[in-house]
Enzyme design. Structure first.
Site, short mmCIF file in Angstrom:
data_model
loop_
_atom_site.label_atom_id
_atom_site.label_comp_id
_atom_site.label_asym_id
_atom_site.label_seq_id
_atom_site.Cartn_x
_atom_site.Cartn_y
_atom_site.Cartn_z
N HIS A 460 0.75 -1.38 -0.11
CA HIS A 460 -0.02 -0.15 0.10
C HIS A 460 0.86 1.31 -0.07
CE1 HIS A 460 -4.01 -2.07 1.51
NE2 HIS A 460 -3.89 -2.07 0.01
N CYS A 771 -16.34 7.73 -12.67
CA CYS A 771 -15.60 8.15 -11.68
C CYS A 771 -14.75 7.16 -10.81
CB CYS A 771 -16.10 9.14 -10.54
SG CYS A 771 -17.26 8.18 -9.87
#
Length: 841
Positions: A460, A771
């Protein structure tokens, strides 16, 4: 100790300690810290005398022989005797996983390390070590092995004297490649090698490391010399190609990421050496590429202040348990401040509520009277060990997340601050296993680049660094010792790292930086729009989560904000934000986009996005539970306070409201009624505010897509959230490490739903945008445009890649590709259709 990251480990047995250590250094120049290598060399105290020691070799085997096994390389005859004796000293199960090889210690160690780093099996690594001299012998005309010695499984083109050892080294990969080819179309490219030295050891090792990052079976063939194809997982195999400058190499890949693999590896093969030099400057070594970009500057180290955890007991377990619960809330706020607006925050918040951590720690407090910090640290270490042993690299990289959460809780209990940088000018930062919250706190204005001594491309932290545009490499422990280097350079696309580079290397680094700057488009030239070759206009909007995101998007030339995630106001807190606080924070973001359209999504929380102060019930399946608009309607006071804040902050701006996770028309009507009440309350109080306000819905569940024609009667616009739409359509959780191939927005089922929404929107005169992450995926965005989407909202850093993907295309061409993608069976085939259309001819 097991082999690094589940890979085959290496033991170097030599009469000379200096030779073994120098060989290890050379091997690590190719692989970084990704392979466990142990030296068992010399005799006497500290190995200072010439000789070998069976007990030292046995100890080395025990250190590096994990589930994948270990390969032992030896230099002289008596070293073999010592190694054989060592196998009798280790446990039988370790001995069974250990191979002694007669390969040369130097060349064999390099070849074996590269193969191991690429995930090779024990037999493959041993074979590469054993055949390490074959390419050299073939190059010098000294090969004596007849062509008949080539294994039957080798490709026919590999039957030449030079390619025969490569076939032996790669035969085991052939069945997998054949199986992949049977179910996925191939992507290929013919390339002329640019390096004056050809495909020598360092670029070959770099090619292998990069190839291992893709879910694809990849081969390389020297078309000019008629050698190959060979798998891109073996240094020996690649060396057998005898690739020299100007030779045409055929790169071929099959599998889910075939197109991405060919594109990335082609860039490596075709990279030019610096002008006027015989070859590219040698790096101090190769790390793992993480985030593209080139950096050069002073080297500084991230300073951590994690308190030492006392192993003491307590007299009052109930009070200690309460201390832990309060610390969890503080840690949630701390991590929320660092990771605000990031999907990664969801994973951290879930860990803070995970029974495997929290219940285990509380149980230890009650059962063993451990203090809270000790109990939680023990729970963290147990969880981290589980992740560390997993085979899947994506899931294994989550170990850093577990430690990140553990450190935040320990700081909350015992004091200490988040990691910091020393004062000074912008610098290259070196860290040991950078955590997500540390990566999120790095200021791109102060950080030129990041060298992570551990870590990897799927962590991450790596995702956050790429999003921030900070060049980075990982797995560099062997290249950047704790003590060394005042100046550092790195290339995040190639993995090269330089410590205290000389003037020639410095000039090359600066040349690469200049080339990157020249390739970037000036934001002013974009103005939020791009034109296809046919003249059709595509709008580029930005997804943002806070003021810094908004400023970056504005500077990048976004037309407007296509998705403002208001969760950043609510997540990571121990109390609910007040209406005035919400309005102030929103006003700060709105001011950045004065005069531009701004789409504000109402609170999308619940399920896995935990708001501790709401005391929501635990759910068996949070993705399908009380979340998004369902949560807002269940807490009307929470919803109406947010709507009033949006209307107050929106005065004088082009603000539009977006409703998340809509599945029925009744939900849209209920939110519109709440908006009316918010407007009436503000008007009654005499507070200036925005009115009227356009209200749209996010299409994230199949029911909304299928009912889009009906929903268009209540919604002013549609915004398709491909992240959730994909996971709900394919019943594949988007964060599940083993379902990445299935949870792909390019799947024809998802694309068909997108087309349905576009057709319903156009029929009703409602704008339709995307989006989700698919909008910023250069392979998927063209398919979306081909389906009729003209508004793409994404992370601003993805603008250039999407523009490149659409450059030169016409609406008709993209529509044809999209139509083909709708007709195939899976996402891999849809992506392949896009890749095929992109290739010339």
């Amino acid at each position: 100790m097991s082999g690094a990251a589940g890979r085959v480990g290496l033991v170097l047995v030599s009469h000379s300690r200096a030779l073994a250590e120098a060989t290890e250094t050379l091997a690590r120049q190719m692989t970084g810290e990704s392979v466990a290598i142990a030296c068992a060399a010399g005799a006497g105290a500290g190995g200072a005398e010439l000789g070998t020691d069976a007990t030292a070799i046995a100890a080395a085997i025990e250190r590096v022989c994990g589930p994948a096994g270990a390969v032992v390389l030896m230099d002289l005859g008596s070293a073999i005797l010592s190694a054989e004796m060592a196998l009798e000293l280790v446990a039988p199960e370790l001995g069974a996983r250990t191979r002694l090889t007669g390969g040369p210690i130097v060349e064999g160690a390099v070849a074996a390390a590269v193969r191991a780093a690429a995930g090779g099996t024990l037999d493959q690594v041993a074979a590469d070590a054993r055949h390490a001299l074959d390419p050299k012998a073939a190059q010098l005309g000294e090969a004596e092995r007849p062509a008949a010695a080539a294994p039957a499984a080798a490709p026919a083109a590999a039957a030449t004297a030079a390619a025969a050892p490569a076939a032996a080294a790669t035969a085991a990969a052939a069945p997998a490649a054949a199986a992949t080819a049977a179910v996925a179309p191939a992507v290929a490219a013919d390339l002329a090698i640019a390096d004056p030295s050809g495909l020598h050891a360092r670029p070959a090792a770099q090619l292998i490391a990069r190839a291992a990052m893709f879910d694809a079976a990849i081969t390389l063939e020297n078309v000019t010399a008629g050698r190959g194809p060979v798998a891109t997982s073996s240094l020996i195999a690649l060396a057998s190609l005898g690739a020299r400058r100007g030779d045409v190499l055929r790169l071929r890949a099959t599998g889910r990421q075939a197109a991405e693999a060919v594109e990335a590896l082609a860039a490596l093969v075709q990279r030019e050496a610096p002008a006027g030099a015989a070859a590219a400057p040698a790096a101090s070594g190769l790390a793992i590429p993480v985030a593209p970009g080139v950096a050069l500057g002073p080297l500084v180290r991230l300073v951590r202040s994690i308190p030492e955890v006392p192993e003491t007991t307590v007299d009052d377990p109930a009070a200690e348990a309460e201390r832990l619960r309060r610390a969890l809330e503080v840690a949630a706020q701390d991590l929320g401040n660092a990771l605000r607006g990031s999907d990664i925050l969801d994973a951290h918040q879930a860990l803070l509520c995970d029974p495997a951590l929290v219940d285990e720690a509380l149980s230890r407090i009650e059962r063993e009277r451990c203090n809270a910090a000790w109990a939680f640290r023990l729970a963290i270490e147990a969880a981290a060990a589980i992740y560390r042993q997993l085979d899947d690299p994506y899931l294994r990289a989550r170990e850093a997340d577990v430690h990140d959460v553990g450190d935040a809780v320990v700081r909350a209990l015992l004091g200490g601050a988040a990691a910091t940088l020393p004062d000074g000018p912008p610098a290259v930062v070196v860290a040991d296993d950078l955590t997500p919250s540390e990566a999120a706190r790095l200021d791109a204005a102060r950080v030129l680049g990041v060298i992570d001594r551990r870590g990897g491309p799927t962590s991450h932290a790596a995702i956050l660094l790429r999003g921030a545009g900070i060049p980075a490499v990982a797995g560099a422990a062997a290249l950047v010792p704790d003590a060394g280097g005042a100046l550092a350079g790195l290339d995040g696309a190639t993995g090269e790292v330089w410590l205290d580079p000389d003037p020639a290397i410095t000039a090359e680094i600066e040349r690469r930086q200049t080339a990157i700057r020249a390739s970037r488009r000036p934001p002013g030239a974009r103005a939020g729009r791009l034109r296809l070759a046919c003249g059709r206009e595509i709008e580029l909007w930005a997804n943002v989560a806070g003021p810094s995101d908004a400023r970056a998007a504005r500077e990048a030339g976004a037309l407007g904000v296509g998705l403002l995630r208001t969760e950043m106001l609510f997540l990571g807190r121990v109390d609910e934000p007040g209406e005035e606080e919400q309005a102030e924070l929103l006003a700060e973001i709105f001011a950045v986009f004065t005069g531009a359209p701004i789409v504000v999504r109402t609170l999308d929380a619940g399920g896995d996005k935990v708001l501790p102060y709401l005391e929501l019930d635990a759910e068996t399946n949070p993705s399908l539970g009380v979340r998004g608009v369902r949560l807002s309607l269940a807490r009307p006071a929470l919803l109406e306070a947010q709507l009033r804040a949006i209307l107050v902050a929106g005065r004088g701006h082009d603000v539009r409201v977006l409703i998340p996770m809509v599945s029925t028309a009744a939900e849209v009507g209920a939110v519109r009624a709440a908006l009316e009440r918010a407007h009436e309350a503000l008007a009654a109080a005499g507070r200036p505010h925005l009115w009227p306000v356009a209200t749209g819905i996010m299409v994230e569940v199949p029911s909304a897509a299928l009912m889009a024609e009906r929903l268009a009667r209540q919604a002013d616009f549609f915004s398709i959230g491909t992240n959730d739409l994909t996971q709900h359509t394919l019943a594949a959780e988007r964060g599940h490490p083993r379902l990445h191939a299935l949870a792909d927005p390019a799947h024809p089922a998802v694309l068909r739903l997108v087309r349905a929404v576009v057709e319903a929107g156009h029929a009703a005169g409602r704008p339709v945008s995307v989006c989700g992450e698919a909008a910023g995926d250069p392979d998927v965005a063209p398919l979306l445009v081909g389906l009729g989407i003209t508004r793409l909202s994404m992370c601003a850093s993805a603008f250039d890649a999407v523009e490149d993907a659409l450059a030169g295309a016409t609406s008709a061409e993209l529509a044809a590709v999209a139509e083909e993608a709708l007709s195939v069976d899976d996402a891999a085939a849809a992506r392949a259709a896009r890749a095929a259309a992109r290739r010339p001819g």
